[in-house]
Design an enzyme around this catalytic site. Structure first.
Site, PDB file in Angstrom:
ATOM      1  N   ALA A  73      74.129  29.437  30.558  1.00  0.00           N
ATOM      2  CA  ALA A  73      75.000  28.289  30.806  1.00  0.00           C
ATOM      3  C   ALA A  73      75.759  27.870  29.548  1.00  0.00           C
ATOM      4  CB  ALA A  73      74.190  27.123  31.347  1.00  0.00           C
ATOM      5  N   THR A  74      75.141  28.013  28.378  1.00  0.00           N
ATOM      6  CA  THR A  74      75.843  27.613  27.149  1.00  0.00           C
ATOM      7  C   THR A  74      77.134  28.411  27.009  1.00  0.00           C
ATOM      8  OG1 THR A  74      73.748  27.059  26.095  1.00  0.00           O
ATOM      9  CG2 THR A  74      75.616  27.445  24.624  1.00  0.00           C
ATOM     10  N   ASN A 153      69.374  16.900  32.532  1.00  0.00           N
ATOM     11  CA  ASN A 153      68.176  17.652  32.151  1.00  0.00           C
ATOM     12  C   ASN A 153      67.050  16.780  31.607  1.00  0.00           C
ATOM     13  OD1 ASN A 153      70.470  17.643  30.239  1.00  0.00           O
ATOM     14  ND2 ASN A 153      68.929  18.336  28.778  1.00  0.00           N
ATOM     15  N   GLN A 181      70.801  22.423  35.933  1.00  0.00           N
ATOM     16  CA  GLN A 181      69.519  21.899  36.427  1.00  0.00           C
ATOM     17  C   GLN A 181      69.517  21.722  37.943  1.00  0.00           C
ATOM     18  OE1 GLN A 181      66.716  21.364  34.765  1.00  0.00           O
ATOM     19  NE2 GLN A 181      67.460  21.605  32.673  1.00  0.00           N
ATOM     20  N   ALA A 202      70.242  31.505  35.039  1.00  0.00           N
ATOM     21  CA  ALA A 202      69.133  32.051  35.849  1.00  0.00           C
ATOM     22  C   ALA A 202      67.768  31.488  35.470  1.00  0.00           C
ATOM     23  CB  ALA A 202      69.104  33.572  35.709  1.00  0.00           C
ATOM     24  N   HIS A 203      67.586  31.142  34.170  1.00  0.00           N
ATOM     25  CA  HIS A 203      66.214  30.826  33.760  1.00  0.00           C
ATOM     26  C   HIS A 203      65.741  29.447  34.194  1.00  0.00           C
ATOM     27  CE1 HIS A 203      66.631  28.260  30.010  1.00  0.00           C
ATOM     28  NE2 HIS A 203      67.868  28.716  30.083  1.00  0.00           N
ATOM     29  N   THR A 242      79.174  45.035  27.855  1.00  0.00           N
ATOM     30  CA  THR A 242      78.424  45.786  28.876  1.00  0.00           C
ATOM     31  C   THR A 242      77.535  44.841  29.673  1.00  0.00           C
ATOM     32  OG1 THR A 242      78.437  47.722  27.468  1.00  0.00           O
ATOM     33  CG2 THR A 242      76.736  47.662  29.174  1.00  0.00           C
ATOM     34  N   CYS A 328      66.339  21.875  23.503  1.00  0.00           N
ATOM     35  CA  CYS A 328      67.235  22.196  22.398  1.00  0.00           C
ATOM     36  C   CYS A 328      67.322  21.053  21.394  1.00  0.00           C
ATOM     37  CB  CYS A 328      68.606  22.550  22.919  1.00  0.00           C
ATOM     38  SG  CYS A 328      69.102  21.468  24.205  1.00  0.00           S
TER      39      CYS A 328
HETATM   40  N1  PLP Z   1      73.079  22.606  30.553  1.00  0.00           N
HETATM   41  C1  PLP Z   1      71.928  22.008  30.930  1.00  0.00           C
HETATM   42  C2  PLP Z   1      71.981  20.751  31.731  1.00  0.00           C
HETATM   43  C3  PLP Z   1      70.708  22.562  30.543  1.00  0.00           C
HETATM   44  O1  PLP Z   1      69.580  21.952  30.895  1.00  0.00           O
HETATM   45  C4  PLP Z   1      70.714  23.751  29.767  1.00  0.00           C
HETATM   46  C5  PLP Z   1      69.437  24.346  29.300  1.00  0.00           C
HETATM   47  O2  PLP Z   1      68.634  23.717  28.663  1.00  0.00           O
HETATM   48  C6  PLP Z   1      71.931  24.335  29.424  1.00  0.00           C
HETATM   49  C7  PLP Z   1      73.091  23.731  29.836  1.00  0.00           C
HETATM   50  C8  PLP Z   1      71.998  25.596  28.600  1.00  0.00           C
HETATM   51  O3  PLP Z   1      71.598  26.692  29.380  1.00  0.00           O
HETATM   52  P1  PLP Z   1      71.270  28.113  28.715  1.00  0.00           P
HETATM   53  O4  PLP Z   1      69.901  27.992  28.153  1.00  0.00           O
HETATM   54  O5  PLP Z   1      71.333  29.077  29.872  1.00  0.00           O
HETATM   55  O6  PLP Z   1      72.307  28.393  27.718  1.00  0.00           O
END
Ligand code: PLP
Length: 387
Positions: A73-74, A153, A181, A202-203, A242, A328
């Site tokens: 997602a980042t 989150n 989330q 995905a995680h 890739t 984070c």
């Molecule tokens: N956005 C939200 C609301 C999240 O909770 C997170 C993960 O902690 C992210 C973005 C970032 O996701 P990723 O770990 O896949 O980069």
């Protein structure tokens, strides 16, 4: 029941064993490069990627060709915000967002503000929700994008995404949402909600780490996104590199399972969350719920305990994995920007504990957690001169 108990499912979710089994052959025998056009190894990998794209599109009611794979997602957020801003800067330089976004959004917007964009950050109420009329007022003739997260989150607040999408669509402004989330936790329809861009990963839905997606709506006038990673022109030129076939296969399988389990799983998890909350507040005074129990993810509980620092609480409860905020932000000692935004004092924000319940938690674990929370709070309060 095995210890330690994992109750930090907002940070990441354990991989579903079915997901791991689906991925396994793509590490070992089916290892082809999905872009290899000249042999069956490449065709096999490519067809697995396209199957996963369909599985992922289905969970959000998108078309498969609206899904772009990224590393998480980042990266999706960076691509959406920077890529869109770069492509449309001649149209306007104003972006609307909220104060409770994840750091992936806030830091990207901070970068954009340094290169000439103006950002309006909407505040939230005590429940962590933006005001829809204020959003409406904040959109100007030079606004090009609104980026508001679907679910938070830390406190699990769920925004009225449909109302946001409707306003953006009526005002001809694009709408990006960070739904990391939310996907796999609440039913989600990008069409019904008028979403143009959506980042997810995905995680957070029992899939592997290091794989995510950006939904880009196919419109008559295609949305332009300037790629941030250049190279072989993969993913229609939006994101070179890739393709990570095993993780894409795992993401697809995780999405398929979440789609099948969604409503029953949500109900079961919300019951466990409610049991946890009731079990704690019925036995302890001085417990504050951060956010409200409505418009909230069923798996989230965020509490502050009067007189107790979250670090002491966490040290004392090593047999239960909970968190004092976003994973984070764990390295910083600053109070959470989300909790201060919903009017918690710095003290309350520093005393908060996030519980995140997931697919593999069982009732026995919640019963044990209630007992341990009560014991821990009573013990810490008995030795705290401040209480
Ligand atoms: N956005 C939200 C609301 C999240 O909770 C997170 C993960 O902690 C992210 C973005 C970032 O996701 P990723 O770990 O896949 O980069």
């Amino acid at each position: 029941m095995k210890l330690p108990i994992y109750l930090d499912n907002h940070a990441t979710t354990p991989m579903d064993p079915q997901v791991f089994e689906a991925m396994r052959p793509y590490f070992l025998t089916k290892f082809g490069n999905a872009s290899s056009k000249n042999h069956s190894f490449g065709w096999e990998a490519n067809s697995a990627v396209e199957h996963a794209r369909k599985q992922i599109a289905k969970i959000i009611n998108a078309e498969p060709n609206e899904i772009i794979f990224t590393s998480g997602a980042t990266e999706s957020i960076n691509l959406a915000l920077k890529g869109f801003a770069e492509a449309y800067c001649s149209k306007g330089k104003h972006i609307v967002s909220s104060v409770i976004e994840h750091s992936a959004v806030l830091d990207t917007l901070n970068y954009l503000s340094k290169v000439g964009f103006e950002i309006t950050y909407l505040s939230v109420d005590q429940n962590g929700l933006i005001s829809i009329p204020k959003l409406n007022e904040s959109i100007r003739s030079d606004t090009i994008l609104v980026s508001i997260m679907t679910a938070n989150n830390e406190i699990g607040s769920i925004q009225n995404v449909k109302a946001i999408g409707d306003i953006c669509s009526a005002k001809n402004v694009l709408f990006h949402t960070d739904a990391s989330q939310a996907i796999g936790k609440i039913p989600f329809d990008v069409k019904e909600n008028n979403i143009d861009l959506m980042s997810f990963t995905a995680h957070k839905l029992y899939g592997p780490k290091g794989i995510g997606a950006l939904f880009i709506k196919k419109k008559r006038q295609p949305i332009k996104i300037t790629p941030q990673i250049l190279g072989g022109g993969h993913e229609n030129g939006y994101r070179s590199g890739t393709l990570n076939v095993p993780c894409i296969v795992g993401f697809g399988k995780a999405a398929e399972i979440s789609n099948q389990l969604l409503s029953n799983e949500n109900e079961r998890i919300a019951k466990l969350r409610n049991k946890l909350f009731q079990g704690i507040v019925s036995q302890l005074n001085g417990v504050n719920l951060n956010g409200s129990l409505t418009d909230r993810l069923g798996n989230n509980l965020n509490l502050s305990f009067d007189g107790i620092k979250s670090e002491s609480f966490i040290l004392e409860m090593k047999d239960i994995a909970v968190s004092s905020g976003a994973a984070c932000a764990s390295a910083t000692t600053k109070p959470s920007h989300v909790l201060t935004a919903i009017s918690c004092t710095n003290e309350e924000a520093k005393n908060s504990i996030r519980f995140g319940i997931g697919r593999f938690n069982v009732e026995e674990e919640i019963t044990y957690t209630i007992k341990r929370v009560v014991e821990t709070v009573e013990k810490l309060r008995s030795i705290s001169p401040a209480y």
